[in-house]
Design a protein around this motif. Structure first.
Motif, PDB file in Angstrom:
ATOM      1  N   THR A  42       0.932  -1.078   0.094  1.00 43.54           N
ATOM      2  CA  THR A  42      -0.030  -0.100  -0.123  1.00 43.54           C
ATOM      3  C   THR A  42       1.049   1.382  -0.003  1.00 43.54           C
ATOM      4  O   THR A  42       1.792   1.290   0.785  1.00 43.54           O
ATOM      5  CB  THR A  42      -1.092   0.055   1.043  1.00 43.54           C
ATOM      6  N   LEU A  43       0.646   1.979  -0.865  1.00 43.57           N
ATOM      7  CA  LEU A  43       1.530   3.251  -1.272  1.00 43.57           C
ATOM      8  C   LEU A  43       0.900   4.474  -0.644  1.00 43.57           C
ATOM      9  O   LEU A  43      -0.195   5.003  -0.951  1.00 43.57           O
ATOM     10  CB  LEU A  43       1.559   3.423  -2.656  1.00 43.57           C
ATOM     11  N   TYR A  44       1.995   5.211   0.101  1.00 42.26           N
ATOM     12  CA  TYR A  44       1.769   6.445   0.525  1.00 42.26           C
ATOM     13  C   TYR A  44       2.861   7.504   0.273  1.00 42.26           C
ATOM     14  O   TYR A  44       3.391   8.192   1.072  1.00 42.26           O
ATOM     15  CB  TYR A  44       1.500   6.374   2.059  1.00 42.26           C
ATOM     16  N   LEU A  45       3.220   7.305  -1.096  1.00 41.04           N
ATOM     17  CA  LEU A  45       3.916   8.280  -1.748  1.00 41.04           C
ATOM     18  C   LEU A  45       3.222   8.681  -2.947  1.00 41.04           C
ATOM     19  O   LEU A  45       2.990   8.126  -3.653  1.00 41.04           O
ATOM     20  CB  LEU A  45       5.241   7.335  -2.264  1.00 41.04           C
ATOM     21  N   SER A  46       3.550   9.896  -3.389  1.00 41.98           N
ATOM     22  CA  SER A  46       3.293  10.621  -4.411  1.00 41.98           C
ATOM     23  C   SER A  46       3.870  10.010  -5.804  1.00 41.98           C
ATOM     24  O   SER A  46       4.930   9.583  -5.543  1.00 41.98           O
ATOM     25  CB  SER A  46       3.458  12.114  -4.656  1.00 41.98           C
ATOM     26  N   ALA A  47       3.150  10.126  -6.846  1.00 38.84           N
ATOM     27  CA  ALA A  47       3.632   9.357  -8.156  1.00 38.84           C
ATOM     28  C   ALA A  47       5.326   9.773  -8.498  1.00 38.84           C
ATOM     29  O   ALA A  47       6.095   9.032  -8.709  1.00 38.84           O
ATOM     30  CB  ALA A  47       2.837   9.788  -9.262  1.00 38.84           C
ATOM     31  N   ARG A  48       5.591  11.119  -8.240  1.00 37.13           N
ATOM     32  CA  ARG A  48       6.708  11.714  -8.357  1.00 37.13           C
ATOM     33  C   ARG A  48       7.664  10.947  -7.457  1.00 37.13           C
ATOM     34  O   ARG A  48       9.175  10.969  -7.760  1.00 37.13           O
ATOM     35  CB  ARG A  48       6.707  13.254  -8.426  1.00 37.13           C
ATOM     36  N   ASN A  49       7.475  10.454  -6.260  1.00 34.23           N
ATOM     37  CA  ASN A  49       8.412   9.854  -5.330  1.00 34.23           C
ATOM     38  C   ASN A  49       8.335   8.342  -5.379  1.00 34.23           C
ATOM     39  O   ASN A  49       9.068   7.420  -4.514  1.00 34.23           O
ATOM     40  CB  ASN A  49       8.263  10.043  -3.932  1.00 34.23           C
ATOM     41  N   GLN A  50       7.873   7.782  -6.446  1.00 37.85           N
ATOM     42  CA  GLN A  50       7.724   6.307  -6.566  1.00 37.85           C
ATOM     43  C   GLN A  50       8.641   5.491  -7.432  1.00 37.85           C
ATOM     44  O   GLN A  50       9.010   4.430  -7.154  1.00 37.85           O
ATOM     45  CB  GLN A  50       6.185   5.881  -7.080  1.00 37.85           C
ATOM     46  N   PRO A  51       9.269   6.351  -8.484  1.00 35.18           N
ATOM     47  CA  PRO A  51      10.241   5.683  -9.463  1.00 35.18           C
ATOM     48  C   PRO A  51      11.189   4.790  -8.832  1.00 35.18           C
ATOM     49  O   PRO A  51      11.518   3.693  -9.414  1.00 35.18           O
ATOM     50  CB  PRO A  51      10.609   6.455 -10.295  1.00 35.18           C
ATOM     51  N   GLU A  52      11.810   5.276  -7.786  1.00 33.95           N
ATOM     52  CA  GLU A  52      12.869   4.373  -7.212  1.00 33.95           C
ATOM     53  C   GLU A  52      12.479   3.042  -6.550  1.00 33.95           C
ATOM     54  O   GLU A  52      13.317   2.260  -6.201  1.00 33.95           O
ATOM     55  CB  GLU A  52      13.801   5.300  -6.383  1.00 33.95           C
ATOM     56  N   TYR A  53      11.148   3.033  -6.559  1.00 39.03           N
ATOM     57  CA  TYR A  53      10.758   1.644  -5.742  1.00 39.03           C
ATOM     58  C   TYR A  53      10.125   0.813  -6.929  1.00 39.03           C
ATOM     59  O   TYR A  53       9.490  -0.367  -6.272  1.00 39.03           O
ATOM     60  CB  TYR A  53       9.599   1.947  -4.883  1.00 39.03           C
ATOM     61  N   TYR A  54      10.001   1.122  -8.230  1.00 43.05           N
ATOM     62  CA  TYR A  54       9.299   0.337  -9.002  1.00 43.05           C
ATOM     63  C   TYR A  54       9.768  -1.056  -8.950  1.00 43.05           C
ATOM     64  O   TYR A  54       9.046  -1.844  -8.731  1.00 43.05           O
ATOM     65  CB  TYR A  54       9.344   0.685 -10.447  1.00 43.05           C
ATOM     66  N   GLN A  55      10.985  -1.084  -9.326  1.00 44.80           N
ATOM     67  CA  GLN A  55      11.422  -2.637  -9.446  1.00 44.80           C
ATOM     68  C   GLN A  55      11.536  -3.337  -8.111  1.00 44.80           C
ATOM     69  O   GLN A  55      11.379  -4.544  -8.173  1.00 44.80           O
ATOM     70  CB  GLN A  55      13.015  -2.496 -10.168  1.00 44.80           C
ATOM     71  N   TYR A  56      11.844  -2.658  -7.124  1.00 45.05           N
ATOM     72  CA  TYR A  56      11.776  -3.262  -5.893  1.00 45.05           C
ATOM     73  C   TYR A  56      10.361  -3.820  -5.453  1.00 45.05           C
ATOM     74  O   TYR A  56      10.235  -4.964  -5.024  1.00 45.05           O
ATOM     75  CB  TYR A  56      12.031  -2.297  -4.788  1.00 45.05           C
ATOM     76  N   ILE A  57       9.137  -3.481  -5.832  1.00 45.63           N
ATOM     77  CA  ILE A  57       7.854  -3.499  -5.554  1.00 45.63           C
ATOM     78  C   ILE A  57       7.687  -4.753  -6.701  1.00 45.63           C
ATOM     79  O   ILE A  57       7.256  -5.904  -6.086  1.00 45.63           O
ATOM     80  CB  ILE A  57       6.993  -2.327  -5.726  1.00 45.63           C
ATOM     81  N   ILE A  58       8.122  -4.556  -7.957  1.00 48.45           N
ATOM     82  CA  ILE A  58       7.897  -5.591  -8.727  1.00 48.45           C
ATOM     83  C   ILE A  58       8.508  -6.991  -8.308  1.00 48.45           C
ATOM     84  O   ILE A  58       8.066  -8.164  -8.485  1.00 48.45           O
ATOM     85  CB  ILE A  58       8.114  -5.316 -10.122  1.00 48.45           C
ATOM     86  N   ASP A  59       9.566  -6.830  -7.782  1.00 48.43           N
ATOM     87  CA  ASP A  59      10.498  -7.982  -7.420  1.00 48.43           C
ATOM     88  C   ASP A  59       9.794  -8.656  -6.091  1.00 48.43           C
ATOM     89  O   ASP A  59      10.356  -9.977  -6.001  1.00 48.43           O
ATOM     90  CB  ASP A  59      12.027  -7.420  -7.143  1.00 48.43           C
ATOM     91  N   LEU A  60       9.287  -7.987  -5.406  1.00 50.28           N
ATOM     92  CA  LEU A  60       8.547  -8.740  -4.309  1.00 50.28           C
ATOM     93  C   LEU A  60       7.345  -9.605  -4.622  1.00 50.28           C
ATOM     94  O   LEU A  60       7.105 -10.391  -3.961  1.00 50.28           O
ATOM     95  CB  LEU A  60       8.078  -7.585  -3.348  1.00 50.28           C
ATOM     96  N   LYS A  61       6.897  -9.260  -5.940  1.00 52.94           N
ATOM     97  CA  LYS A  61       5.821  -9.983  -6.387  1.00 52.94           C
ATOM     98  C   LYS A  61       4.531 -10.214  -5.440  1.00 52.94           C
ATOM     99  O   LYS A  61       4.057 -11.125  -5.470  1.00 52.94           O
ATOM    100  CB  LYS A  61       6.270 -11.571  -6.614  1.00 52.94           C
ATOM    101  N   PRO A  62       4.006  -8.847  -5.048  1.00 52.77           N
ATOM    102  CA  PRO A  62       2.977  -8.819  -4.002  1.00 52.77           C
ATOM    103  C   PRO A  62       1.712  -9.458  -5.045  1.00 52.77           C
ATOM    104  O   PRO A  62       1.899  -9.292  -6.274  1.00 52.77           O
ATOM    105  CB  PRO A  62       2.589  -7.294  -3.797  1.00 52.77           C
TER     106      PRO A  62
END
Length: 120
Positions: A61-81
Motif C-alpha cells: 500500500t503506497l503513501y508516496l506521490s507518483a513523483r516519489n515512486q520511481p526508485e521503488y518500481y523494481q523493488y515492488i515488482i521483485d517482491l511479487k505482491p
C-alpha cells in the motif's frame, strides 16, 4: 487469511494516513511491515529504512506521490505482491502499466476505506 502488507511511506506521525493504516491493519490481525526514509515505530511495527527482501507480501500500500515512486518500481515488482494499492494522491498510470505487465494486480483505493467496509 492473513494479507501481509508492506506500507511504503510509513510515518510515526499519528496524524498521517499511513500511521492510521498501520494501526488499523494490526487491529485486524494483519501482519505489517513498513518502509520510509526515516526509521521509527508504529505500535509493534518497525519502520525500516532499507529495502528489505520481505517474504510473502500480499499487498503493498503506497503513501508516496507518483513523483516519489520511481526508485521503488523494481523493488515492488521483485517482491511479487498479489496487489498494489494506490491510496488517494498516489495514483500513477505509468507504474500501473508496469504492474500490469508483471501480472500484479493494482487498485486505486483507500486502504482505510477497504478495511472499514470489510473489502480489504
Amino acid at each position: 487469511m492473513n494479507k501481509k502488507t508492506l506500507v511504503i511511506g510509513a510515518s510515526e506521525n499519528p496524524n498521517r494516513y499511513s500511521n492510521i493504516a498501520i494501526k488499523r491493519l494490526r487491529e485486524k490481525g494483519i501482519d505489517v511491515v513498513a518502509f520510509a526514509k526515516r526509521n521509527g515505530k508504529v505500535e509493534d511495527v518497525t519502520i525500516e529504512t532499507e529495502l528489505l527482501n520481505f517474504k510473502n507480501v500480499d499487498t503493498v500500500t503506497l503513501y508516496l506521490s507518483a513523483r516519489n515512486q520511481p526508485e521503488y518500481y523494481q523493488y515492488i515488482i521483485d517482491l511479487k505482491p498479489k496487489r498494489v494499492l494506490f491510496n488517494p494522491g498516489t495514483e500513477n498510470p505509468f507504474f500501473e502499466q508496469m504492474l500490469q505487465g508483471s501480472n500484479i494486480a493494482f487498485e486505486r483505493a483507500c486502504t482505510l476505506v477497504l478495511l472499514s467496509i470489510g473489502a480489504y
